[in-house]
Scaffold this active site. Structure first.
Site, PDB file in Angstrom:
ATOM      1  CE  LYS A  40      -3.082  -2.138   2.986  1.00 10.45           C
ATOM      2  NZ  LYS A  40      -3.842  -1.869   4.707  1.00 10.45           N
ATOM      3  N   GLY A  41       2.015   1.162   0.487  1.00 12.60           N
ATOM      4  CA  GLY A  41       2.953   2.308   0.458  1.00 12.60           C
ATOM      5  C   GLY A  41       3.184   3.241  -0.279  1.00 12.60           C
ATOM      6  CG  ASP A  96       7.152   2.843   0.481  1.00 11.10           C
ATOM      7  OD1 ASP A  96       7.783   1.786  -0.031  1.00 11.10           O
ATOM      8  OD2 ASP A  96       5.712   2.548   1.629  1.00 11.10           O
ATOM      9  CG  ASP A  99      14.005  -1.086   5.334  1.00 11.23           C
ATOM     10  OD1 ASP A  99      15.071  -0.333   5.685  1.00 11.23           O
ATOM     11  OD2 ASP A  99      14.040  -2.123   5.648  1.00 11.23           O
ATOM     12  CG  PHE A 148       9.986   2.929  11.465  1.00 14.64           C
ATOM     13  CD1 PHE A 148       9.879   1.994  10.834  1.00 14.64           C
ATOM     14  CD2 PHE A 148       8.262   3.295  11.703  1.00 14.64           C
ATOM     15  CE1 PHE A 148       9.161   1.420   9.765  1.00 14.64           C
ATOM     16  CE2 PHE A 148       7.244   2.440  10.952  1.00 14.64           C
ATOM     17  CZ  PHE A 148       8.134   1.719  10.732  1.00 14.64           C
TER      18      PHE A 148
HETATM   19  P1  IMP Z   1      12.607  -4.084   2.072  1.00 15.94           P
HETATM   20  O1  IMP Z   1      12.738  -3.238   1.037  1.00 15.94           O
HETATM   21  O2  IMP Z   1      11.742  -5.212   1.175  1.00 15.94           O
HETATM   22  O3  IMP Z   1      12.875  -4.019   3.816  1.00 15.94           O
HETATM   23  O4  IMP Z   1      11.095  -2.902   2.966  1.00 15.94           O
HETATM   24  C1  IMP Z   1      10.408  -1.962   1.699  1.00 15.94           C
HETATM   25  C2  IMP Z   1       9.474  -1.930   2.732  1.00 15.94           C
HETATM   26  O5  IMP Z   1       9.269  -1.856   4.350  1.00 15.94           O
HETATM   27  C3  IMP Z   1       8.649  -0.517   2.561  1.00 15.94           C
HETATM   28  O6  IMP Z   1       8.113  -0.628   1.207  1.00 15.94           O
HETATM   29  C4  IMP Z   1       8.008  -0.262   3.599  1.00 15.94           C
HETATM   30  O7  IMP Z   1       6.284  -0.819   3.135  1.00 15.94           O
HETATM   31  C5  IMP Z   1       8.627  -1.101   4.437  1.00 15.94           C
HETATM   32  N1  IMP Z   1       9.004   0.458   5.263  1.00 15.94           N
HETATM   33  C6  IMP Z   1      10.620  -0.162   5.576  1.00 15.94           C
HETATM   34  N2  IMP Z   1      11.075   1.349   5.722  1.00 15.94           N
HETATM   35  C7  IMP Z   1      10.158   1.735   6.671  1.00 15.94           C
HETATM   36  C8  IMP Z   1       9.797   2.947   7.008  1.00 15.94           C
HETATM   37  O8  IMP Z   1      10.592   2.894   7.774  1.00 15.94           O
HETATM   38  N3  IMP Z   1       8.792   3.850   7.346  1.00 15.94           N
HETATM   39  C9  IMP Z   1       7.752   2.632   6.984  1.00 15.94           C
HETATM   40  N4  IMP Z   1       7.630   1.213   6.603  1.00 15.94           N
HETATM   41  C10 IMP Z   1       9.017   1.040   5.903  1.00 15.94           C
HETATM   42 MG    MG Z   2       5.997  -0.754   0.833  1.00 18.25          MG
END
Ligand code: IMP
Ligand code: MG
Length: 173
Positions: A40-41, A96, A99, A148
């Site tokens: 959703k982000g 969005d 990470d 965060f």
């Molecule tokens: P990753 O890159 O697979 O670890 O995950 C990325 C997802 O984790 C993003 O699309 C967000 O949904 C969530 N996420 C990572 N960091 C944050 C943050 O600081 N705030 C809110 N959601 C986050």
């Molecule tokens: Mg996301």
């Protein structure tokens, strides 16, 4: 729960979105973009970005969630998959925040296996320090520190997505 003052203001967000949209519009001049938003982000960034594009756009979404985020083998579950035919299209994947890179990498590979004409990746925020999987990124809004964040689509437990700015989120101790 404490929501700090804006880390990125509505104005800063807007300026960056326009800057990204201008770059993307130039890079894709004369081409049609299939914009795929990762929900959703990305919903707010997605809507703002594609509205500012000067190219022809079709769109779709994918809903994905990653688990076991602390390990590099994190599993990604697809809750809603792309319905558009990706084959031969110029796909722009929009998220969005990147990470660890686990979800984006998984989705990127999945789309690549469906033979798009091209695939580029755009994320509004980049928490570079946290990267576990190397994902080739084409467009990044801001590099941010390892904290965060909430707002502008980003949530804590599905809250605060509607904030029109991005703030650091701290749990009360
Ligand atoms: P990753 O890159 O697979 O670890 O995950 C990325 C997802 O984790 C993003 O699309 C967000 O949904 C969530 N996420 C990572 N960091 C944050 C943050 O600081 N705030 C809110 N959601 C986050
Ligand atoms: Mg996301």
């Amino acid at each position: 729960m404490i929501i700090g003052r804006p880390f990125l203001t509505t104005e800063q967000i807007h300026e960056k979105v326009i800057e990204l949209a201008d770059r993307i519009s130039k890079d894709y001049a004369g081409k049609e973009i299939l914009a795929i938003g990762i929900l959703k982000g990305s919903f707010m960034f997605f809507a703002d970005l594609i509205r500012a594009l000067k190219t022809t756009v079709t769109l779709d979404f994918i809903i994905a969630a990653s688990y076991l985020k602390t390990t590099s083998t994190g599993e990604v579950k697809i809750h809603y998959d792309i319905r558009e035919d990706v084959k031969g299209k110029h796909v722009l994947l929009i998220d969005d925040i990147i990470d660890t890179g686990i979800s984006l990498n998984y989705i990127r590979e999945r789309i690549l296996s469906k033979s798009p004409a091209s695939l580029k990746v755009c994320a509004f925020l980049d928490k570079k320090e946290r990267r576990e999987v190397d994902v080739p990124m084409d467009y990044i809004g801001f590099e941010i520190p390892n904290q965060f964040f909430v707002g502008y689509g980003l949530d804590y437990d599905n809250n605060y997505r509607n904030l029109p700015y991005i703030a650091v989120f701290k749990k009360e101790t």
